[in-house]
Design a protein around this motif. Structure first.
Motif, PDB file in Angstrom:
ATOM      1  N   LEU A 108       0.934  -1.210   0.159  1.00  0.00           N
ATOM      2  CA  LEU A 108       0.045   0.170  -0.215  1.00  0.00           C
ATOM      3  C   LEU A 108       0.848   1.364  -0.009  1.00  0.00           C
ATOM      4  O   LEU A 108       0.252   2.545   0.085  1.00  0.00           O
ATOM      5  CB  LEU A 108      -0.886   0.112   1.149  1.00  0.00           C
ATOM      6  CG  LEU A 108      -1.784  -1.086   1.280  1.00  0.00           C
ATOM      7  CD1 LEU A 108      -2.604  -1.419   2.484  1.00  0.00           C
ATOM      8  CD2 LEU A 108      -2.944  -0.712   0.187  1.00  0.00           C
TER       9      LEU A 108
ATOM     10  N   ASP B 146      -7.585  -2.894   0.343  1.00  0.00           N
ATOM     11  CA  ASP B 146      -7.377  -1.784   1.298  1.00  0.00           C
ATOM     12  C   ASP B 146      -6.791  -2.504   2.555  1.00  0.00           C
ATOM     13  O   ASP B 146      -5.752  -1.833   3.127  1.00  0.00           O
ATOM     14  CB  ASP B 146      -8.676  -1.063   1.957  1.00  0.00           C
ATOM     15  CG  ASP B 146      -8.599   0.327   2.108  1.00  0.00           C
ATOM     16  OD1 ASP B 146      -7.601   0.768   2.728  1.00  0.00           O
ATOM     17  OD2 ASP B 146      -9.455   0.970   2.676  1.00  0.00           O
ATOM     18  N   ILE B 147      -7.084  -3.811   2.787  1.00  0.00           N
ATOM     19  CA  ILE B 147      -6.334  -4.196   3.933  1.00  0.00           C
ATOM     20  C   ILE B 147      -4.534  -4.664   3.346  1.00  0.00           C
ATOM     21  O   ILE B 147      -4.628  -5.054   2.367  1.00  0.00           O
ATOM     22  CB  ILE B 147      -6.789  -5.247   4.501  1.00  0.00           C
ATOM     23  CG1 ILE B 147      -7.041  -6.575   3.501  1.00  0.00           C
ATOM     24  CG2 ILE B 147      -8.276  -4.947   5.212  1.00  0.00           C
ATOM     25  CD1 ILE B 147      -7.606  -7.662   4.266  1.00  0.00           C
ATOM     26  N   GLY B 148      -3.646  -4.486   4.565  1.00  0.00           N
ATOM     27  CA  GLY B 148      -2.381  -4.592   4.060  1.00  0.00           C
ATOM     28  C   GLY B 148      -2.162  -6.197   3.729  1.00  0.00           C
ATOM     29  O   GLY B 148      -1.229  -6.586   3.147  1.00  0.00           O
ATOM     30  N   GLN B 149      -2.882  -7.155   4.265  1.00  0.00           N
ATOM     31  CA  GLN B 149      -2.733  -8.537   4.310  1.00  0.00           C
ATOM     32  C   GLN B 149      -3.772  -9.265   3.649  1.00  0.00           C
ATOM     33  O   GLN B 149      -4.660  -9.874   4.505  1.00  0.00           O
ATOM     34  CB  GLN B 149      -2.393  -8.932   5.468  1.00  0.00           C
ATOM     35  CG  GLN B 149      -1.130  -8.864   6.239  1.00  0.00           C
ATOM     36  CD  GLN B 149      -0.033  -9.586   5.500  1.00  0.00           C
ATOM     37  OE1 GLN B 149      -0.346 -10.710   4.804  1.00  0.00           O
ATOM     38  NE2 GLN B 149       1.322  -9.270   5.860  1.00  0.00           N
TER      39      GLN B 149
END
Lengths: 655, 425, 262
Positions: B49, B117-120
């Motif tokens: 991101l 959107d989530i990092g993982q």
């Protein structure tokens, strides 16, 4: 037994598949598979384990000799813990030790000079590199042109003394030091000042940012605790409200560059109390600086000046401190003299002049003795860069191309000369080196007490060892270098002794005062003053190679590639500059572009405070091309005693 | 293989050429955005991101606005379903298939944006395996609640959309599928009721609860039991406006009457009334913020309205709300096409602005008195993923409108009048 | 923890020691402040909002996770813990807000909810190039890209100390004390770390002795308690407050004044 027909076969097959799948799902295997996938895609690094132990050692980087313990996991050093860790040197040591861009073998240039790429260099063996360097030196010495060999050192230490000796033994006097508190005060006063901060009861600092990297940080931090305990009074004169100025008991917000005038004003008041120093000629100049004149020039009130003089003279053991700045120091020789005169006038016991006793004089060969007569001794490094001449230059840990106001000129001269650089990292100066020798961090240095805590990194060696083995190969020099190794040398070196009397040069004082007063006059062309500030750890540039040090840089100074200079709010309004605006700064020596503004009242009116330490051309990818280096546009006037450009105060304009 | 690709290209070409010039240009732009979506999507998923303009000081950005907006506007699906199946407002029958599809698409892309959107993204399933339920199975984290409710409701939407898909002429010809479709349609009211129940929770949680439980932040914290419902009303109001707008645009593109005017008027009336409710609720919310909640932080509400995304957004939201009410509430206004259109567009814009305020203004407010407002301007990656996602949604909708019985009314209409208008333009 | 700003010279050793101890990720550009990862932030604060030259002052405030507990010490609820959808963060019995890095899905909800900007997200993949890897501490796991990390008061050192004490025959492991890396590195002893629940600890004694100088970062509700206890109680019921467990000491009024929004 019933025959298995097609339908049954499908049933059994389907059942097996369903059963197998549900078993697979409920076994949790898919989730483990997912976890494995996560780890695989993320390439998570797991630090290797090992036996934990703590190595006890003593940091000999400065005279504080801090005890420290190094946490080891197997053969890896993972943390440095000290009893007094006020020193960024020790905290950053591991990052230097394991720096990904650390030079791990002697390098020979194969590409163009002035490039930062590692492809411009090729790894060679120590013997080959030393052989090539000594061959070049021998050629010059043989032609009785040894005076064209020069050396530049950074620290005032034993290894630098070795370089001095080597240069001299070759028949040259061109051994210079990068300007530092030590080298400047030695040039101005004939010795370095040893301050006894712990026992002083009133400290009057002339722009010396005592708690921001000035002098020996761990001593200063120790002293700070003492001041707090004893109620020692700290009076700080500075044009910027720095951390030190904020922690001080009193701040004298003087106009930029007027520290010397303030010192004269206080001396004037002291002389009214019958105190004197520096001789009649000197005192005659002091007499001219009555409080009202000083008040007008420094921007302080007469009352403030008289009060400070009063406090200073009443103190039991006051001490006045010269050397403006933190890690990077710039004060004129007159300022060192005037501040030291204050100490003499007040009878301070906390400021003693000391002189290092290093190695004594080398034996000169016939060729060297012939060429040394040709050698012109210049006052200092900047003087040498401007007026000196060299064909071979050995740089010992220093980075004058980056740090000197004459860096560009030096780079130009080095382009034509044979340059040897001893450094652990490829810095701006090493960009012009023909040969580079990798040196050690203090963790790998052997000390007088014993072996180094850590083994030297790959093929690195101590600068001292490097110079001793070089000297063995240079004609007519061997006799002056009888030591087998650097450790051998440590055991024989002497301690410092008291320096002789100070030569108060009134001529220099008058000239410097005239220059400051000229600089103070409002000028239409350059209406603003520019003075430097420093950041924690970045200092005057050495910290920029360390990513953990970069993490401490604050947002209003450097962020996302934008360097901010601080401008007083009112001044910014007068010049039509708003917060965050992009400006260019120009002085009569040049122009730098693309810095942003940060409006703050911590800076004096009509003043720009510009951070030092940014704008490296090399010095690892962490430091490279970040911000701008203001040294090139800072004042270039060379001081007659220190031979160094007094760059502290520069008249500039913004656009 | 080559033959197959050639045929596929030919089909796409023929499809593309069947549209008018205006739609062709729009399709071209959407294809371009979709290509960007794919390229930058790969970049974000594989390299992280860091390429966004979000930062530690500004952790929520454009995609969160997209999620909030899509769920909120997709909320029209449950509102319309509820009005049709539970309240038996049969005028809404012609639009229901379209709303279900839009709801489905909105939720689908909410998930897609969330994955970006989530990092993982590969750990996204942790939300199901390690949910943060508190005591008495009350969700402690609003995001846990949102993940579960969104998933369940999305499943319902999937079931709801099955009968529509089964009506495709190829599938409908299979008797078994025909009956499945038919009976599913009969039990739709159960799904509508369950959907409404679930929607209530996640609309409130995602739009409201997620923000008001952050009690450390002056700009977001307020009473949960009030803001939760403010947001639900907003979703029902904005969602119905959005459903109407989509059907209206579909009609314009297809150049036929996809939905009878009385359906539009009926849904516009519902929307108008709901917007009045939302206007009042939002006003109460702002007043309570200014007088009760923000002062608890020793700050003033107006001081939170600075920076790039400050007061003007709040004013804009109320202006838009006023426009909706004026255009949709009086009968003579909403029955005039132009005003009706202005009304529903303003409605969608008002709800979008509301979400912009929540995220943009909320994140830009300084946490320390010596800090400034933060500037956030999405990077090209964020724009392409956002707009590309919306383009994909629009293209799927266009395809469905053409090949699925999305608008039964239009099909009946065409059937009666013969073949003259049946070829979809 | 207590930090005496009168003794703090802003030398930043705490930040460096913290980075070294906790394997701070190295990104391409760590001077990129909005995206860099650090647990301990040196905040430069000046009162130039309220004052003009030459009455301005500056100070550096070291800021790490403030280990909030909310209004109820028996049921600690920091703003960040309740919002985590996957229980990656929690408050332990020791009062430390912990974070499991391998559990985090990177939704950044906790970051958004933190009023102290104490949490950091790994926007890029941590790059420990070459030999940098050699200086990594095996006690702290290396976080991967896309997860949120935070200061945990070096609780791994506590574990280390307890293990050592157990090996040495100590039975009451809760009596084992430790020093976080930042506190150990402070050259002027401005940072004091200890057990707030133990009235005999150095920290508790310092805080009860220095009540006048104590304040907490932008936590102005403390002032209300002194002014009007009744109103304070009402406010505490109206709203949950972060109630940080890091105390700052200063004798300078302007620093306390700068904690207020104007």
């Amino acid at each position: 037994m019933k025959k298995i027909d097609r339908k049954d076969f499908l049933k059994i097959g389907g059942g097996a598949i369903v059963g197998g799948l549900s078993g697979y799902v409920f076994s949790g295997a898919p989730f483990l598979g997912m976890q494995w996938l996560i780890e695989w895609t993320q390439d998570q690094y797991v630090p290797a384990g090992g036996k934990e132990e703590y190595l006890k050692t003593i940091c000999e980087a400065c005279r504080e000799k801090c005890e420290m313990s190094i946490r080891m996991i197997g053969d890896r050093a993972v943390k440095i813990e000290t009893s007094n860790s006020g020193c960024p040197f020790s905290q950053n040591a591991l990052q230097l030790l394991y720096h990904p861009e650390r030079i791990d073998a002697p390098l020979k240039r194969v590409g163009r000079k002035g490039t930062v790429k590692f492809s411009a260099f090729e790894k060679v063996s120590w013997d080959e590199a030393l052989g090539a360097v000594s061959k070049n030196m021998n050629k010059l010495i043989g032609e009785k042109r040894g005076h064209l060999i020069a050396g530049i050192s950074k620290h005032d230490n034993l290894a630098s003394a070795l370089l001095d000796r080597l240069v001299k033994a070759c028949g040259s006097t061109a051994a210079y030091y990068e300007p530092s508190l030590n080298s400047l005060s030695q040039a101005a006063l004939g010795g370095s000042v040893e301050y006894d901060f712990n026992n002083a009861d009133c400290i009057l600092s002339f722009g010396a940012r005592l708690l921001e990297g000035w002098g020996v940080p761990c001593s200063m931090n120790k002293a700070f605790i003492e001041w707090k305990k004893k109620g020692t009074r700290l009076i700080q004169a500075d044009a910027v409200r720095t951390r030190t100025a904020s922690l001080a008991d009193q701040w004298l917000p003087i106009k930029p560059g007027t520290e010397l005038i303030l010192a004269m004003g206080i001396a004037n008041r002291l002389s009214k109390r019958g105190r004197a120093a520096g001789g009649a000629e000197w005192m005659a100049v002091v007499e001219k600086y009555a409080p009202d004149k000083v008040a007008a020039l420094t921007g302080l009130s007469v009352k403030q000046i008289e009060e400070v003089a009063e406090t200073f003279s009443r103190a039991r053991n006051p001490v006045a401190v010269a050397g403006r700045g933190g890690k990077g120091v710039s004060s004129s020789s007159a300022e060192f003299l005037a501040v030291h005169a204050l100490n003499t006038m007040a009878g301070s016991q906390a400021a003693v002049l000391k002189k290092g006793q290093w190695l004594g004089e080398p034996v000169l060969s016939a060729n060297a003795a012939a060429s040394i007569k040709e050698s012109k001794k210049l006052a200092g490094l900047d003087d040498f860069i401007k007026n000196g001449n060299f064909e071979i230059i050995i740089i010992n840990e220093a980075d004058p191309v980056y740090k000197s106001a004459y860096g560009a000129e030096l780079a130009e001269k080095m382009d034509r000369a044979f340059v040897v650089s001893i450094t652990p990292l490829l810095n701006d100066t090493a960009m012009y080196a023909d040969y580079m020798f990798p040196s050690l961090t203090f963790l790998e240095n052997d000390t007088s007490a014993g072996r180094a805590p850590l083994k030297p990194y790959l093929k690195s060696a101590h600068a001292g060892d490097c110079l001793i083995s070089l000297a063995q190969k240079v004609d007519g020099v061997k006799a002056s270098f009888p030591w087998a190794s650097y450790v051998d040398l440590i055991k024989t070196s002497g301690a410092s002794v008291g320096a002789g009397g100070v030569n108060y040069n009134a001529r220099v004082l008058i000239d410097q005062l005239a220059l400051i007063e000229k600089n103070l006059k409002p000028s239409d062309e350059f209406p603003l003053s520019m003075i430097p500030v420093e950041l924690t750890f970045v200092g005057d540039g050495d910290g920029m190679a360390f990513p953990y040090a970069l993490k401490t840089i604050d947002q209003k100074t450097f962020s996302q590639g934008k360097l901010c200079v601080e401008i007083n709010r009112k001044t910014a309004g007068q010049h039509g500059v708003s917060e965050g605006e992009r400006i260019d700064i120009a002085s009569s020596w040049g122009e730098i572009g693309s810095v942003r503004t940060h409006l703050t009242d911590t800076v004096a009116p009509d003043t720009i405070a510009i951070p030092l330490g940014f704008g490296h051309m090399a010095y690892t990818k962490y430091a490279k091309n970040k911000g701008v280096n203001p040294k090139g546009i800072m004042a270039h006037d060379i001081d007659p005693l220190t031979g160094t450009a007094n760059w502290w105060h520069t008249r500039v304009k913004i656009s | 293989m080559g033959e197959l690709i050639k045929r596929a290209i030919d089909t796409i070409k023929a499809e593309f050429n069947s549209y008018s010039t205006g739609v062709k240009i729009a399709l071209g732009v959407m294809f371009f955005l979709t290509a960007g979506f794919v390229i930058f999507g790969i970049q974000i998923l594989f390299w992280g991101l860091g390429y966004t303009d979000m930062s530690n000081l500004y952790p929520f950005g454009q995609w969160i606005i997209g999620d909030l907006g899509l769920v909120s506007l997709g909320g029209g699906a449950f509102t319309t379903g509820f009005a049709l199946y539970i309240f038996r407002n049969d005028k809404l029958e012609p639009i229901i298939n379209s709303t279900v599809l839009i709801g489905f698409l909105c939720y689908l892309f909410t998930f897609i944006f969330l994955v970006f959107d989530i990092g993982q993204p590969l750990r996204a399933w942790f939300g199901y395996t390690y949910p943060n339920w508190g005591e008495h199975l009350m969700p402690t984290s609003m995001l846990t609640e949102v993940i579960w409710c969104l998933t369940l409701y999305f499943m319902i939407l999937c079931v709801e959309i099955v009968p529509v898909a089964l009506k495709h002429k190829v599938l409908d010809a299979i008797p078994a599928l025909h009956y499945v479709g038919h009976y599913l349609h009969r039990i739709m009211w159960i799904l509508a009721a369950a959907g409404t129940f679930l929607s209530f929770f996640h609309q409130g949680s995602l739009g409201g609860g997620m923000w008001d439980i952050m009690y450390g932040k002056a700009v977001w914290f307020r009473a949960h039991h009030i803001y939760f419902f403010v947001v639900i009303i907003g979703a029902t109001a904005g969602g119905t406006a959005f459903m109407t707008l989509c059907a209206y645009l579909a009609g314009k593109v297809m150049k036929k009457e996809v939905v009878p005017a009385e359906t539009f008027h009926s849904i516009a009336k519902i929307s108008g009334i709901l917007f009045v409710a939302f206007f009042i609720a939002r006003l109460v919310d702002v007043v309570l913020m200014a007088t009760r909640w923000v002062p608890l932080f020793d700050r003033s509400y107006i001081s939170l309205q600075g920076g790039l995304y400050g007061l003007w957004l709040l004013v804009l939201e109320f202006l838009l709300l006023a426009v909706v009410i004026v255009m949709l509430l009086p009968k003579k206004n909403r029955e005039q096409e132009k005003r009706f259109l202005i009304g529903i567009i303003a409605g969608v814009a008002a709800i979008t602005t509301d979400k912009l305020i929540t995220v943009l203004n909320g994140s830009s407010v300084p946490n320390f008195p010596w800090r400034d407002y933060i500037w956030y301007w999405p990077t090209i990656q964020e724009w392409f993923i956002m707009l590309g996602g919306l383009s994909v949604m629009a293209m799927i909708y266009m395809w469905c409108a053409k090949y699925l019985p999305l608008f039964p009314h239009a099909e009946k209409h065409a059937h009666h009048e013969g073949k003259s208008q049946a070829v979809a333009e | 923890m207590a930090i005496d700003l009168d003794l703090c010279t802003g030398c930043g050793d705490c930040a460096l020691a913290c980075a070294q101890e906790n394997n701070m990720p190295v990104f391409e550009d760590d001077s990129d402040l909005p995206k860099r990862v650090q647990f301990l932030d040196l905040m430069k604060v000046s009162n130039d909002r309220d004052a003009a030259y030459p009455d301005v002052e500056v100070c550096y405030i070291p800021k790490m996770c403030q280990q909030c507990e909310g209004n109820d010490p028996k049921n600690p609820k920091p703003p960040c813990v309740s919002v985590c959808p996957v229980v990656a963060t929690d408050v332990g019995d020791d009062g430390i807000v912990s974070q499991i890095w391998s559990r985090c899905i990177g939704c950044r909800y906790c970051q958004a909810s933190c009023p102290y900007e104490a949490r950091a997200f790994n926007w890029w993949k941590p790059r420990y190039e070459g030999d940098f890897k050699k200086s990594l501490n095996p006690d702290v796991s290396v976080a991967s890209r896309g997860t949120v990390v935070k200061c945990q008061f070096c609780s791994h050192i506590w574990k280390r100390e307890r293990d050592r004490a157990v090996a040495g025959g100590e039975l009451d492991i809760n009596a084992v004390t430790y020093t976080p890396a930042c506190v150990a590195a402070c050259p002027t002893r401005a940072m004091v770390f200890g057990d707030l629940d133990d009235p005999g600890s150095e920290l508790s004694r310092l805080l009860s002795r220095e009540k006048k100088r104590t304040f907490r970062l932008i936590h102005t509700i403390d002032e209300m308690k002194e002014k009007d206890e009744k109103k304070w109680k009402a406010m505490m019921q109206a709203k949950n407050y972060p109630n940080p467990k890091v105390y700052y000491l200063t004798s300078k009024a302007w620093i306390k004044e700068m904690m207020k929004f104007k």
